[in-house]
Design a protein around this motif. Structure first.
Motif, PDB file in Angstrom:
ATOM      1  N   GLU A   1      -2.419  -6.487   4.755  1.00 41.25           N
ATOM      2  CA  GLU A   1      -1.679  -7.730   4.573  1.00 41.25           C
ATOM      3  C   GLU A   1      -1.194  -7.823   3.141  1.00 41.25           C
ATOM      4  OE1 GLU A   1      -4.700 -10.511   5.645  1.00 41.25           O
ATOM      5  OE2 GLU A   1      -4.320 -10.298   7.791  1.00 41.25           O
ATOM      6  N   ASP A   2       0.075  -8.150   2.963  1.00 42.18           N
ATOM      7  CA  ASP A   2       0.688  -8.247   1.628  1.00 42.18           C
ATOM      8  C   ASP A   2       0.480  -6.964   0.826  1.00 42.18           C
ATOM      9  OD1 ASP A   2       1.572 -10.874   2.080  1.00 42.18           O
ATOM     10  OD2 ASP A   2      -0.386 -11.676   1.516  1.00 42.18           O
ATOM     11  N   GLY A   3       0.472  -5.821   1.520  1.00 38.94           N
ATOM     12  CA  GLY A   3       0.351  -4.530   0.856  1.00 38.94           C
ATOM     13  C   GLY A   3      -1.067  -4.129   0.494  1.00 38.94           C
ATOM     14  N   ILE A   4      -2.051  -4.918   0.911  1.00 40.85           N
ATOM     15  CA  ILE A   4      -3.440  -4.648   0.541  1.00 40.85           C
ATOM     16  C   ILE A   4      -4.264  -4.367   1.797  1.00 40.85           C
ATOM     17  CG2 ILE A   4      -5.513  -5.577  -0.553  1.00 40.85           C
ATOM     18  CD1 ILE A   4      -3.567  -7.437  -2.125  1.00 40.85           C
TER      19      ILE A   4
ATOM     20  N   ALA B   1     -15.119   8.206   8.934  1.00 42.91           N
ATOM     21  CA  ALA B   1     -14.140   8.978   9.695  1.00 42.91           C
ATOM     22  C   ALA B   1     -12.732   8.691   9.187  1.00 42.91           C
ATOM     23  CB  ALA B   1     -14.245   8.633  11.182  1.00 42.91           C
ATOM     24  N   GLU B   2     -11.775   9.478   9.648  1.00 42.46           N
ATOM     25  CA  GLU B   2     -10.383   9.291   9.251  1.00 42.46           C
ATOM     26  C   GLU B   2      -9.820   8.006   9.835  1.00 42.46           C
ATOM     27  OE1 GLU B   2      -7.751  12.556   9.930  1.00 42.46           O
ATOM     28  OE2 GLU B   2      -9.207  14.019   9.236  1.00 42.46           O
ATOM     29  N   LEU B   3      -8.791   7.484   9.165  1.00 45.96           N
ATOM     30  CA  LEU B   3      -8.110   6.282   9.616  1.00 45.96           C
ATOM     31  C   LEU B   3      -6.696   6.627  10.042  1.00 45.96           C
ATOM     32  CD1 LEU B   3      -9.267   3.864   6.787  1.00 45.96           C
ATOM     33  CD2 LEU B   3     -10.086   3.887   9.143  1.00 45.96           C
ATOM     34  N   GLU B   4      -6.232   5.985  11.108  1.00 50.17           N
ATOM     35  CA  GLU B   4      -4.882   6.175  11.607  1.00 50.17           C
ATOM     36  C   GLU B   4      -4.033   4.980  11.180  1.00 50.17           C
ATOM     37  OE1 GLU B   4      -3.446   5.847  15.999  1.00 50.17           O
ATOM     38  OE2 GLU B   4      -4.269   7.860  15.652  1.00 50.17           O
ATOM     39  N   LEU B   5      -2.883   5.259  10.596  1.00 48.57           N
ATOM     40  CA  LEU B   5      -2.006   4.222  10.059  1.00 48.57           C
ATOM     41  C   LEU B   5      -1.003   3.741  11.094  1.00 48.57           C
ATOM     42  CD1 LEU B   5      -0.840   2.647   7.606  1.00 48.57           C
ATOM     43  CD2 LEU B   5       0.532   4.688   7.129  1.00 48.57           C
TER      44      LEU B   5
ATOM     45  N   ARG C   1       7.688  -2.348   6.011  1.00 49.11           N
ATOM     46  CA  ARG C   1       7.791  -1.576   4.759  1.00 49.11           C
ATOM     47  C   ARG C   1       8.784  -2.283   3.845  1.00 49.11           C
ATOM     48  NH1 ARG C   1       6.073   3.971   4.726  1.00 49.11           N
ATOM     49  NH2 ARG C   1       5.552   4.669   6.810  1.00 49.11           N
ATOM     50  N   ASP C   2       8.563  -2.109   2.525  1.00 51.31           N
ATOM     51  CA  ASP C   2       9.494  -2.643   1.535  1.00 51.31           C
ATOM     52  C   ASP C   2       9.543  -1.652   0.383  1.00 51.31           C
ATOM     53  OD1 ASP C   2      11.233  -4.314   0.166  1.00 51.31           O
ATOM     54  OD2 ASP C   2       9.627  -5.551  -0.666  1.00 51.31           O
ATOM     55  N   ASP C   3      10.703  -1.056   0.144  1.00 56.29           N
ATOM     56  CA  ASP C   3      10.882  -0.043  -0.898  1.00 56.29           C
ATOM     57  C   ASP C   3       9.859   1.083  -0.779  1.00 56.29           C
ATOM     58  OD1 ASP C   3      13.093  -1.237  -2.079  1.00 56.29           O
ATOM     59  OD2 ASP C   3      11.859  -2.480  -3.401  1.00 56.29           O
ATOM     60  N   GLY C   4       9.575   1.525   0.440  1.00 57.60           N
ATOM     61  CA  GLY C   4       8.659   2.633   0.651  1.00 57.60           C
ATOM     62  C   GLY C   4       7.190   2.254   0.675  1.00 57.60           C
ATOM     63  N   GLU C   5       6.873   1.030   0.304  1.00 56.10           N
ATOM     64  CA  GLU C   5       5.480   0.563   0.319  1.00 56.10           C
ATOM     65  C   GLU C   5       5.185  -0.117   1.652  1.00 56.10           C
ATOM     66  OE1 GLU C   5       3.032   0.647  -2.316  1.00 56.10           O
ATOM     67  OE2 GLU C   5       4.436   2.120  -3.129  1.00 56.10           O
TER      68      GLU C   5
ATOM     69  N   MET D   1       0.843  -1.172   0.000  1.00 55.06           N
ATOM     70  CA  MET D   1       0.000   0.000   0.000  1.00 55.06           C
ATOM     71  C   MET D   1       0.884   1.228   0.000  1.00 55.06           C
ATOM     72  SD  MET D   1      -2.762   1.180   2.852  1.00 55.06           S
ATOM     73  CE  MET D   1      -2.404   2.820   3.428  1.00 55.06           C
ATOM     74  N   ASN D   2       0.538   2.165  -0.791  1.00 53.08           N
ATOM     75  CA  ASN D   2       1.257   3.425  -0.841  1.00 53.08           C
ATOM     76  C   ASN D   2       0.682   4.362   0.213  1.00 53.08           C
ATOM     77  OD1 ASN D   2       2.097   6.082  -1.572  1.00 53.08           O
ATOM     78  ND2 ASN D   2       2.606   5.299  -3.597  1.00 53.08           N
ATOM     79  N   GLU D   3       1.539   4.986   0.997  1.00 49.84           N
ATOM     80  CA  GLU D   3       1.080   5.853   2.084  1.00 49.84           C
ATOM     81  C   GLU D   3       0.261   7.039   1.581  1.00 49.84           C
ATOM     82  OE1 GLU D   3       2.857   7.664   6.233  1.00 49.84           O
ATOM     83  OE2 GLU D   3       4.104   6.401   4.980  1.00 49.84           O
ATOM     84  N   GLU D   4       0.412   7.412   0.324  1.00 50.93           N
ATOM     85  CA  GLU D   4      -0.375   8.513  -0.244  1.00 50.93           C
ATOM     86  C   GLU D   4      -1.869   8.194  -0.283  1.00 50.93           C
ATOM     87  OE1 GLU D   4       1.269   9.678  -3.989  1.00 50.93           O
ATOM     88  OE2 GLU D   4       3.211  10.132  -3.113  1.00 50.93           O
ATOM     89  N   LEU D   5      -2.226   6.916  -0.208  1.00 50.89           N
ATOM     90  CA  LEU D   5      -3.640   6.529  -0.179  1.00 50.89           C
ATOM     91  C   LEU D   5      -4.347   7.052   1.067  1.00 50.89           C
ATOM     92  CD1 LEU D   5      -3.707   2.845  -1.462  1.00 50.89           C
ATOM     93  CD2 LEU D   5      -4.617   4.855  -2.583  1.00 50.89           C
ATOM     94  N   MET D   6      -3.600   7.393   2.104  1.00 52.16           N
ATOM     95  CA  MET D   6      -4.199   7.885   3.339  1.00 52.16           C
ATOM     96  C   MET D   6      -4.992   9.166   3.100  1.00 52.16           C
ATOM     97  SD  MET D   6      -3.665   5.666   5.593  1.00 52.16           S
ATOM     98  CE  MET D   6      -4.302   6.568   6.991  1.00 52.16           C
TER      99      MET D   6
END
Length: 63
Positions: A47-50, A16-20, A25-29, A1-6
């Motif tokens: 899980e597995d980036g999803i 409501a907003e979600l807290e990460l 992390r792997d290569d920034g993801e 998951m890319n953090e920009e999705l937040m």
């Protein structure tokens, strides 16, 4: 998951907003972690980036 999705994801239950919380992390993801609703407290796993944004009562449980 890319953090920009937040910027665009929200709790599907109450919008409501979600807290990460990042576990791996792997290569920034984000590979593993969770998203927690700031209002209702529901936790959505990553899980597995999803991110699994299904409400808890609609998720399949693993055997």
């Amino acid at each position: 998951m890319n953090e920009e999705l937040m910027d665009i994801v929200c709790c599907p239950v109450d919008k409501a907003e979600l807290e990460l919380s990042v576990e791996t992390r792997d290569d920034g993801e984000i590979v593993a972690g969770s998203l927690t609703c700031t209002e209702c407290g529901t936790v959505y796993p990553i899980e597995d980036g999803i991110p699994n944004l299904l409400p808890p009562d609609m998720r399949e449980t693993s055997a």
